[in-house]
Design a protein around this motif. Structure first.
Motif, mmCIF file in Angstrom:
data_model
loop_
_atom_site.group_PDB
_atom_site.id
_atom_site.type_symbol
_atom_site.label_atom_id
_atom_site.label_comp_id
_atom_site.label_asym_id
_atom_site.label_seq_id
_atom_site.Cartn_x
_atom_site.Cartn_y
_atom_site.Cartn_z
ATOM 1 N N ALA A 77 0.841 -1.203 0.000
ATOM 2 C CA ALA A 77 0.000 0.000 0.000
ATOM 3 C C ALA A 77 0.876 1.253 0.000
ATOM 4 N N SER A 99 -3.394 9.837 6.710
ATOM 5 C CA SER A 99 -4.329 9.564 5.612
ATOM 6 C C SER A 99 -4.032 8.224 4.946
ATOM 7 N N ASP A 100 -2.728 7.908 4.762
ATOM 8 C CA ASP A 100 -2.389 6.625 4.138
ATOM 9 C C ASP A 100 -2.839 5.460 5.021
ATOM 10 N N GLU A 102 -5.334 5.537 7.258
ATOM 11 C CA GLU A 102 -6.797 5.484 7.231
ATOM 12 C C GLU A 102 -7.316 4.874 5.942
ATOM 13 N N ASN A 103 -6.569 5.074 4.853
ATOM 14 C CA ASN A 103 -6.988 4.504 3.560
ATOM 15 C C ASN A 103 -6.983 2.985 3.564
ATOM 16 N N LEU A 104 -6.199 2.388 4.473
ATOM 17 C CA LEU A 104 -6.131 0.928 4.506
ATOM 18 C C LEU A 104 -7.502 0.321 4.784
ATOM 19 N N GLN A 105 -8.248 0.951 5.665
ATOM 20 C CA GLN A 105 -9.568 0.404 5.998
ATOM 21 C C GLN A 105 -10.545 0.593 4.851
ATOM 22 N N ASP A 106 -10.342 1.659 4.089
ATOM 23 C CA ASP A 106 -11.219 1.910 2.943
ATOM 24 C C ASP A 106 -10.894 0.987 1.770
ATOM 25 N N ASN A 107 -9.599 0.652 1.639
ATOM 26 C CA ASN A 107 -9.149 -0.080 0.445
ATOM 27 C C ASN A 107 -9.101 -1.591 0.615
#
Length: 535
Positions: A77, A99-100, A102-107
């Motif tokens: 990621a 932000s990177d 937090e993006n893990l949970q979205d992606n």
């Protein structure tokens, strides 16, 4: 112009570095759980399986490794560095921008939740973080040299006299670096016996714990247990086996060290380790002040490392941890855990050492649990020099080695039972306080208490004392009972026989040579055999 660009670049680098956050990423599941549990040898060593079976510890989903496919995807990621993993927590410790992360949970659908080390960032998002949760007849008489006082204080030398020197018990040492452990004269006996079982540096991700180090703390700690210099120094468990794990990063204070600790505990469990000594403490001070925990968080169940320690305890490991050197500022983590035997410090005379961390009402159990010598403890450094050192960093391993010897003598006891025996043997068990806990343990008393006969049956309770014994052995039981008693040495040779026919009975055993014996008591309807130590 070039100088200006350099300065600008440095500032930019610092801003980027400051923007890096640490967090735990919890994963939703694992793969092939049923297959792994059906074939535990695929995920645990035979020694680990044997230890769990011996103590009735279940092998469960937490023993299954983290899904490697998930790890690979997280590593790939953008902006994410994976620094550690925990199978017990089914979590990864990552570093990156907020932000990177937090993006893990979205992606990734397999990411269940994210917990930032800076808990202000968790609050800002309003997230609820889920918490996953031999006996021998040969006497062993050592010349302890300058280490005499610290082992005599806990009566560990009396276990050595019965040849309980740690043989067959495995200790994992979680610490900083271990310089020269592979070459020191003081640890030659350890190496020659093949008792240095392995090492790993979780910070640098290699096997070199002997040079990848910012200090010698691990070497000093190990010496109190494992060192042997004829006529000069003997550690508290010279014949135990050891794994050395570097979990402390000497260059910084960061929550990733909590994750390294949990990883090392997991490794220890999978290798069949019995005792962990951890002369480390976390949670009070980090380079990023937002990562520090509040005083009320030291409740044994909030910090990542304490939650890991709780699982290690459930897995059957006996964790001995320094209470800390923070005085009235209180114990750190994982010493706050009720599943950890937390060790404070006293001086050579048994008086409270002013630096030793004090327990408080936030802990759910008495802290510290017990104490040992931590002021002017005697250690050996990487150059084989013997000298004094201060800190609960040394009271913890001094006692951990003694506990290994006690477990050798009582191999069928669980970690829970041993911890309670140690507390009950301590000098102020009836009146504990937040400075010394239950006080200074007496390992000979702990052993004697465990070996006492408390009852052959519900009908005929009987007690044999003292144990260990010297010249006389006493029995106490109900009147009107008759027992035929036979005593055998460890080779099965019959050495003594007598009959118990009174409510109190005394037997002269002065004729027995020093060592371990088995006492068989038999009545008309029952028979049972117990262990006796003659000294």
């Amino acid at each position: 112009m070039t100088k200006g660009l350099i300065v600008f670049s440095l500032l930019l680098f610092q801003l980027v570095a400051m923007a890096q956050e640490d967090a735990w990423v919890y994963l939703i599941d694992k793969e092939n759980i049923a297959q792994a549990l059906a074939n535990p040898a695929s995920i645990l060593s035979e020694k680990a399986i044997d230890r769990k079976n011996r103590h009735g510890i279940a092998i469960d989903e937490r023993d299954v490794p983290v899904n490697e496919n998930y790890i690979s995807q997280i590593k790939a990621a953008p902006g994410i560095a994976v620094l550690a993993k925990s199978k017990w927590m089914n979590a990864l410790h990552v570093r990156g921008s907020q932000s990177d992360i937090e993006n893990l949970q979205d992606n990734f659908s397999f990411v269940e939740s994210i917990e930032f080390a800076d808990r202000n960032k968790n609050a800002s998002k309003g997230e609820e973080v889920k918490q996953k949760r031999k006996t021998e007849t040969v006497l062993t008489a050592f010349n302890y040299g300058k280490a005499l006082n610290q082992i005599e204080m806990i009566n560990g030398d009396q276990l050595h006299l019965s040849d309980y020197t740690g043989t067959g018990v495995t200790i994992a040492v979680l610490d900083g670096g271990f310089p020269n452990v592979n070459t020191m004269a003081a640890l030659q006996r350890l190496r020659d016996a093949g008792n240095l079982k392995g090492a790993y540096d979780f910070v640098n991700r290699d096997d070199d714990v002997y040079t990848n180090t910012a200090g010698n703390h691990g070497t000093l700690v190990l010496s109190t247990m494992a060192a042997y210099l004829e006529g000069q120094y003997v550690g508290t468990a010279p014949d135990a086996s050891y794994y050395l794990f570097t979990t402390e990063d000497g260059t910084s204070e960061n929550t990733v060290e909590e994750s390294y600790w949990v990883e090392a505990a997991e490794r220890a469990d999978s290798l069949g380790v019995d005792v962990i000594n951890s002369s480390l403490g976390y949670g009070k001070t980090y380079d990023n002040p937002n990562y520090a925990y509040s005083p009320s968080d030291f409740n044994g169940n909030t910090t990542f490392v304490s939650r890991g320690a709780n699982i290690a305890f459930e897995k059957g490991l006996l964790i001995v941890n320094s209470a800390g050197n923070s005085g009235n500022n209180g114990v750190g983590a994982p010493a706050d855990s009720p599943g950890v035997l937390s060790i404070g410090a006293v001086d050579a005379n048994g008086n409270y050492a002013s630096f030793s961390s004090v327990g408080n009402s936030f802990q759910p159990s008495q802290k510290p649990d017990v104490v040992a010598q931590g002021q002017n403890s005697v250690v050996i450094n990487e150059n084989d020099a013997i000298g004094p050192a201060n800190g609960t960093s040394f009271s913890s391993p001094i006692l951990a080695g003694g506990i290994a010897c006690l477990w050798q003598a009582l191999p069928n006891k669980t970690n829970v039972e041993l911890m309670q025996l140690i507390r009950e043997s301590a000098s102020q068990f009836e009146n504990p306080d937040n400075f010394l806990g239950y006080g200074i343990p007496n390992l000979e008393v702990a052993l004697s208490s465990a070996l006492e006969i408390t009852g052959l049956s519900n009908e005929t309770p009987i007690k044999m004392f003292p144990n260990p014994a010297t010249n006389e052995l006493f029995f106490s039981f109900n009147k009107n009972a008759t027992f035929y008693v036979d005593v055998f040495d460890v080779y099965g040779k019959h050495v003594l026989a007598f009959i118990l026919t009174d409510s109190k009975f005394k037997v002269n055993i002065a004729s027995l040579t020093n060592g371990v014996y088995f006492v068989n008591l038999q009545s008309s309807n029952e028979s049972r055999t117990f262990k006796l130590i003659k000294r």
